[in-house]
Design a protein around this motif. Structure first.
Motif, PDB file in Angstrom:
ATOM      1  N   ILE A   1     -19.013 -15.384 -10.613  1.00 26.03           N
ATOM      2  CA  ILE A   1     -18.663 -14.562 -11.772  1.00 26.03           C
ATOM      3  C   ILE A   1     -19.843 -13.650 -12.113  1.00 26.03           C
ATOM      4  O   ILE A   1     -19.682 -12.454 -12.382  1.00 26.03           O
ATOM      5  CB  ILE A   1     -18.290 -15.444 -12.977  1.00 26.03           C
ATOM      6  CG1 ILE A   1     -16.961 -16.156 -12.723  1.00 26.03           C
ATOM      7  CG2 ILE A   1     -18.201 -14.609 -14.260  1.00 26.03           C
ATOM      8  CD1 ILE A   1     -16.556 -17.116 -13.826  1.00 26.03           C
TER       9      ILE A   1
ATOM     10  N   LYS B   1     -20.306 -10.511 -10.002  1.00 30.60           N
ATOM     11  CA  LYS B   1     -19.450  -9.378 -10.371  1.00 30.60           C
ATOM     12  C   LYS B   1     -19.776  -8.833 -11.763  1.00 30.60           C
ATOM     13  O   LYS B   1     -19.496  -7.660 -12.052  1.00 30.60           O
ATOM     14  CB  LYS B   1     -17.978  -9.810 -10.323  1.00 30.60           C
ATOM     15  CG  LYS B   1     -17.502 -10.248  -8.935  1.00 30.60           C
ATOM     16  CD  LYS B   1     -16.078 -10.751  -8.984  1.00 30.60           C
ATOM     17  CE  LYS B   1     -15.609 -11.235  -7.614  1.00 30.60           C
ATOM     18  NZ  LYS B   1     -14.230 -11.803  -7.666  1.00 30.60           N
ATOM     19  N   ASN B   2     -20.345  -9.691 -12.606  1.00 29.01           N
ATOM     20  CA  ASN B   2     -20.683  -9.286 -13.983  1.00 29.01           C
ATOM     21  C   ASN B   2     -22.128  -9.711 -14.262  1.00 29.01           C
ATOM     22  O   ASN B   2     -22.373 -10.807 -14.789  1.00 29.01           O
ATOM     23  CB  ASN B   2     -19.739  -9.955 -14.985  1.00 29.01           C
ATOM     24  CG  ASN B   2     -18.280  -9.651 -14.705  1.00 29.01           C
ATOM     25  OD1 ASN B   2     -17.774  -8.606 -15.062  1.00 29.01           O
ATOM     26  ND2 ASN B   2     -17.593 -10.579 -14.031  1.00 29.01           N
TER      27      ASN B   2
ATOM     28  N   LEU C   1      -9.072 -16.963 -10.385  1.00 31.71           N
ATOM     29  CA  LEU C   1      -8.339 -15.788  -9.920  1.00 31.71           C
ATOM     30  C   LEU C   1      -8.682 -14.527 -10.706  1.00 31.71           C
ATOM     31  O   LEU C   1      -8.701 -13.428 -10.151  1.00 31.71           O
ATOM     32  CB  LEU C   1      -6.830 -16.049 -10.004  1.00 31.71           C
ATOM     33  CG  LEU C   1      -6.320 -17.259  -9.207  1.00 31.71           C
ATOM     34  CD1 LEU C   1      -4.821 -17.423  -9.421  1.00 31.71           C
ATOM     35  CD2 LEU C   1      -6.635 -17.116  -7.720  1.00 31.71           C
ATOM     36  N   ASP C   2      -8.963 -14.680 -12.013  1.00 28.23           N
ATOM     37  CA  ASP C   2      -9.230 -13.495 -12.831  1.00 28.23           C
ATOM     38  C   ASP C   2      -9.996 -13.903 -14.089  1.00 28.23           C
ATOM     39  O   ASP C   2      -9.718 -14.965 -14.671  1.00 28.23           O
ATOM     40  CB  ASP C   2      -7.914 -12.816 -13.231  1.00 28.23           C
ATOM     41  CG  ASP C   2      -8.127 -11.528 -14.000  1.00 28.23           C
ATOM     42  OD1 ASP C   2      -8.915 -10.687 -13.533  1.00 28.23           O
ATOM     43  OD2 ASP C   2      -7.515 -11.370 -15.081  1.00 28.23           O
ATOM     44  N   VAL C   3     -10.961 -13.081 -14.465  1.00 29.89           N
ATOM     45  CA  VAL C   3     -11.746 -13.343 -15.670  1.00 29.89           C
ATOM     46  C   VAL C   3     -11.686 -12.118 -16.567  1.00 29.89           C
ATOM     47  O   VAL C   3     -12.004 -11.000 -16.133  1.00 29.89           O
ATOM     48  CB  VAL C   3     -13.216 -13.649 -15.332  1.00 29.89           C
ATOM     49  CG1 VAL C   3     -13.998 -13.954 -16.613  1.00 29.89           C
ATOM     50  CG2 VAL C   3     -13.319 -14.815 -14.365  1.00 29.89           C
ATOM     51  N   LYS C   4     -11.269 -12.319 -17.816  1.00 33.06           N
ATOM     52  CA  LYS C   4     -11.251 -11.241 -18.800  1.00 33.06           C
ATOM     53  C   LYS C   4     -12.092 -11.667 -19.994  1.00 33.06           C
ATOM     54  O   LYS C   4     -12.596 -12.798 -20.067  1.00 33.06           O
ATOM     55  CB  LYS C   4      -9.815 -10.928 -19.216  1.00 33.06           C
ATOM     56  CG  LYS C   4      -8.969 -10.367 -18.083  1.00 33.06           C
ATOM     57  CD  LYS C   4      -7.561 -10.029 -18.543  1.00 33.06           C
ATOM     58  CE  LYS C   4      -6.750  -9.441 -17.385  1.00 33.06           C
ATOM     59  NZ  LYS C   4      -5.346  -9.158 -17.769  1.00 33.06           N
TER      60      LYS C   4
ATOM     61  N   ILE D   1      -9.145 -16.600 -18.966  1.00 27.02           N
ATOM     62  CA  ILE D   1      -9.461 -16.800 -17.559  1.00 27.02           C
ATOM     63  C   ILE D   1      -8.235 -17.392 -16.869  1.00 27.02           C
ATOM     64  O   ILE D   1      -7.530 -18.228 -17.446  1.00 27.02           O
ATOM     65  CB  ILE D   1     -10.703 -17.713 -17.392  1.00 27.02           C
ATOM     66  CG1 ILE D   1     -11.149 -17.800 -15.930  1.00 27.02           C
ATOM     67  CG2 ILE D   1     -10.455 -19.102 -17.966  1.00 27.02           C
ATOM     68  CD1 ILE D   1     -12.521 -18.439 -15.766  1.00 27.02           C
ATOM     69  N   THR D   2      -7.967 -16.939 -15.649  1.00 24.36           N
ATOM     70  CA  THR D   2      -6.826 -17.432 -14.876  1.00 24.36           C
ATOM     71  C   THR D   2      -7.349 -18.166 -13.648  1.00 24.36           C
ATOM     72  O   THR D   2      -8.193 -17.646 -12.914  1.00 24.36           O
ATOM     73  CB  THR D   2      -5.906 -16.279 -14.434  1.00 24.36           C
ATOM     74  OG1 THR D   2      -5.437 -15.594 -15.601  1.00 24.36           O
ATOM     75  CG2 THR D   2      -4.713 -16.798 -13.648  1.00 24.36           C
TER      76      THR D   2
ATOM     77  N   THR E   1      -3.387 -19.717 -16.992  1.00 20.05           N
ATOM     78  CA  THR E   1      -4.205 -18.795 -17.770  1.00 20.05           C
ATOM     79  C   THR E   1      -4.554 -19.468 -19.087  1.00 20.05           C
ATOM     80  O   THR E   1      -3.672 -19.993 -19.776  1.00 20.05           O
ATOM     81  CB  THR E   1      -3.467 -17.470 -18.035  1.00 20.05           C
ATOM     82  OG1 THR E   1      -3.210 -16.818 -16.785  1.00 20.05           O
ATOM     83  CG2 THR E   1      -4.322 -16.545 -18.900  1.00 20.05           C
TER      84      THR E   1
END
Length: 265
Positions: A48, A51-52, A148-151, A155-156, A169
């Motif tokens: 994570i 990417k961030n 799968l996805d972090v907002k 998080i998913t 999610t």
């Protein structure tokens, strides 16, 4: 985003043995390692951060002073800092008392997500992660295989069940527990972070003087459960011989596998 990764220093399970007289684990002279499931959680956090870059990762453990070395290994892999929760008052804690102490420390440090291993190889309870989430009052997802996805606010993840996978999610803050056989394989320590450790102590030590917890709720006094006995199953060279037809042999094998819960159908 602030991620706390819970780690535990455990005896190398390939080296551990049990004292047959006392039923306790023989830890003297046994090398210690970072719990494998926890390593997967750290790698997930590091990916994570890849990417961030503004993500802050803190590795945290409750243990004896020498567990600081394990935290430093986590920092050498890319974590920003470590927190060592250590005090004789915490000794003898079961999962209930451990999760209570961890939750207090996590709240003190601050977080958006907590990552943990599914379970520790020395206890195999898989209780500390879920209990800590309950103490924090946040949602949890266990047995995570992949993020799968972090907002910003959710998080998913993909989690593993017995015979299916599930996509979930969850809102932040939350706690996730990871599997060592997930997609997250630990990276090597890197030279720059190892050098930085020599210049600056990045591990914060928290005692009960810092957390100010009720002595009756921590350590042995705050533990409603205890291990009565630990033992290894004796190995015997005795065998049974059967004279069966092919179908009878297949039926017996299937029955045995079902009894051992290796297969379900």
């Amino acid at each position: 985003m602030k991620i706390i990764v819970l780690e535990k220093q455990v005896p190398d399970s390939t080296e551990i043995s049990v004292d047959k007289k006392t039923g306790t684990l023989i830890r003297e002279g046994v090398p210690s390692i970072t719990n494998p499931d926890d390593m997967a959680g750290l790698e997930a956090a590091l990916q994570i951060k890849d990417k961030n870059p503004d993500t802050e990762i803190t590795v945290m453990t409750m243990g004896i002073p020498k567990a600081k070395g394990m935290l430093e290994e986590g920092i050498a892999r890319g974590a920003d800092k470590g927190v060592l929760i250590t005090d004789r008052a915490f000794a003898g804690a079961d999962t209930c008392a451990t999760s209570r102490t961890l939750a207090d420390a996590i709240n003190k440090v601050g977080y958006d997500i907590v990552f943990a291993g599914r379970q520790a190889i020395d206890g195999d309870t898989a209780q500390v992660g879920p209990q800590t989430a309950e103490r924090l009052g946040v949602p949890q997802v266990t047995y995570v295989d992949e993020i799968l996805d972090v907002k910003e606010d959710q998080i998913t993840v993909k989690k593993s069940l017995e015979d299916v996978e599930q996509v979930v999610t969850v809102k932040l803050p939350c706690l996730l527990t990871f599997l060592s056989d997930s997609v997250y394989k630990p990276r090597y320590m890197n030279c720059n972070d190892i050098v930085d450790l020599q210049k600056e102590d990045k591990v914060q030590v928290l005692t009960n003087g810092d957390l100010n917890m009720d002595p009756s709720l921590i350590g042995l006094a705050g533990s409603p459960t205890s291990v009565k006995r630990t033992f290894t199953k004796d190995v015997s060279d005795k065998t049974e011989t059967f004279t069966l037809s092919e179908q009878e042999t297949a039926d017996m094998i299937a029955k045995t596998l079902k009894e051992k819960q290796i297969i379900t159908k």
